[in-house]
Design a protein around this motif. Sequence first.
Motif, PDB file in Angstrom:
ATOM      1  N   LYS A  99      17.253 112.706 -12.936  1.00 33.08           N
ATOM      2  CA  LYS A  99      16.792 113.387 -14.150  1.00 33.08           C
ATOM      3  C   LYS A  99      16.569 112.386 -15.277  1.00 33.08           C
ATOM      4  O   LYS A  99      17.030 111.247 -15.228  1.00 33.08           O
ATOM      5  CB  LYS A  99      17.808 114.452 -14.599  1.00 33.08           C
TER       6      LYS A  99
ATOM      7  N   LEU B 213      22.380 115.707 -11.547  1.00 26.10           N
ATOM      8  CA  LEU B 213      21.915 114.787 -12.584  1.00 26.10           C
ATOM      9  C   LEU B 213      21.042 113.651 -12.055  1.00 26.10           C
ATOM     10  O   LEU B 213      20.102 113.217 -12.726  1.00 26.10           O
ATOM     11  CB  LEU B 213      23.117 114.174 -13.310  1.00 26.10           C
TER      12      LEU B 213
ATOM     13  N   ILE C  13      25.894 109.307 -19.039  1.00 29.29           N
ATOM     14  CA  ILE C  13      24.985 110.337 -19.515  1.00 29.29           C
ATOM     15  C   ILE C  13      25.670 111.162 -20.594  1.00 29.29           C
ATOM     16  O   ILE C  13      26.784 111.633 -20.407  1.00 29.29           O
ATOM     17  CB  ILE C  13      24.560 111.291 -18.364  1.00 29.29           C
TER      18      ILE C  13
ATOM     19  N   MET D  94      25.214 114.636 -22.655  1.00 32.20           N
ATOM     20  CA  MET D  94      24.478 115.895 -22.540  1.00 32.20           C
ATOM     21  C   MET D  94      25.058 116.900 -23.515  1.00 32.20           C
ATOM     22  O   MET D  94      26.177 116.734 -24.005  1.00 32.20           O
ATOM     23  CB  MET D  94      24.632 116.469 -21.126  1.00 32.20           C
TER      24      MET D  94
ATOM     25  N   ILE E 256      20.806 108.469 -21.816  1.00 32.76           N
ATOM     26  CA  ILE E 256      21.180 107.770 -20.585  1.00 32.76           C
ATOM     27  C   ILE E 256      21.449 106.323 -20.980  1.00 32.76           C
ATOM     28  O   ILE E 256      20.604 105.680 -21.604  1.00 32.76           O
ATOM     29  CB  ILE E 256      20.056 107.805 -19.532  1.00 32.76           C
TER      30      ILE E 256
ATOM     31  N   VAL F 293      16.003 111.905 -19.869  1.00 38.55           N
ATOM     32  CA  VAL F 293      16.344 112.460 -21.183  1.00 38.55           C
ATOM     33  C   VAL F 293      15.390 113.628 -21.450  1.00 38.55           C
ATOM     34  O   VAL F 293      14.190 113.534 -21.202  1.00 38.55           O
ATOM     35  CB  VAL F 293      16.224 111.381 -22.290  1.00 38.55           C
TER      36      VAL F 293
ATOM     37  N   ILE G 162      18.411 108.955 -14.307  1.00 40.58           N
ATOM     38  CA  ILE G 162      19.856 108.880 -14.067  1.00 40.58           C
ATOM     39  C   ILE G 162      20.079 108.378 -12.640  1.00 40.58           C
ATOM     40  O   ILE G 162      19.512 108.921 -11.685  1.00 40.58           O
ATOM     41  CB  ILE G 162      20.519 110.246 -14.280  1.00 40.58           C
TER      42      ILE G 162
ATOM     43  N   THR H  91      30.064 113.632 -22.189  1.00 40.79           N
ATOM     44  CA  THR H  91      29.606 112.363 -21.632  1.00 40.79           C
ATOM     45  C   THR H  91      30.301 112.114 -20.305  1.00 40.79           C
ATOM     46  O   THR H  91      31.520 112.260 -20.199  1.00 40.79           O
ATOM     47  CB  THR H  91      29.899 111.206 -22.611  1.00 40.79           C
TER      48      THR H  91
ATOM     49  N   TYR I  90      23.198 122.217 -18.737  1.00 40.98           N
ATOM     50  CA  TYR I  90      23.293 121.012 -19.557  1.00 40.98           C
ATOM     51  C   TYR I  90      21.890 120.568 -19.959  1.00 40.98           C
ATOM     52  O   TYR I  90      20.919 120.795 -19.235  1.00 40.98           O
ATOM     53  CB  TYR I  90      23.960 119.867 -18.773  1.00 40.98           C
ATOM     54  N   HIS I  91      21.822 119.891 -21.103  1.00 41.84           N
ATOM     55  CA  HIS I  91      20.580 119.282 -21.582  1.00 41.84           C
ATOM     56  C   HIS I  91      20.848 117.795 -21.767  1.00 41.84           C
ATOM     57  O   HIS I  91      21.734 117.423 -22.540  1.00 41.84           O
ATOM     58  CB  HIS I  91      20.148 119.941 -22.903  1.00 41.84           C
ATOM     59  N   VAL I  92      20.104 116.949 -21.057  1.00 45.71           N
ATOM     60  CA  VAL I  92      20.315 115.506 -21.099  1.00 45.71           C
ATOM     61  C   VAL I  92      19.810 114.963 -22.437  1.00 45.71           C
ATOM     62  O   VAL I  92      18.644 115.105 -22.781  1.00 45.71           O
ATOM     63  CB  VAL I  92      19.606 114.789 -19.932  1.00 45.71           C
TER      64      VAL I  92
END
Length: 158
Positions: free
Chosen positions: A133, A130, A93, A95, A155, A135, A87, A104, A150-152
């Motif tokens: 970072k 972020l 992004i 997430m 991208i 995915v 990122i 987003t 948050y969980h990515v």
Amino acid sequence: MASIEKVPMLAEGYEQLTANLKVLREERPRVVDAIEEARAHGDLSENAEYHAAKERQGQIEASIADLEDKISRAQIIDPTTLSGDRIVFGATITMLDDDDKPVTYQIVGQTEADAKKGRISYSSPLARALIGKRVGDDIEVTVPSGDRFYHVKKIEFI
């Protein structure tokens, strides 16, 4: 010699700044005319129009100086020319939040940030958490309402 700090922004943010600068430069002579007209009314100590016009002139000059500074330091970034698995500024992004709802955000310049439109400033706590970072990474960020997780998921550079 100190280096001049660049101000990253998207092309549309740069265009908005230059449009705002144009409007202020067009307003400047009208305010000067208003000051001259108010001055012609005599006693300046009790002349509200004069004081209002002088105050507006100060606001315009400060805004023009600020915009000229940002424009001169602008580093225009086109997200479509970016790539990679990390990122960075300009990335969009997607997430999952604490409730597994997708959210987003696009990381943009300070002058372009609008959380309601999913555009967050690169200097915001979430964007700082972020940047860098990938995915699959999990992010924890402290915001005024508390800690958020948050969980990515994705991208994009669009």
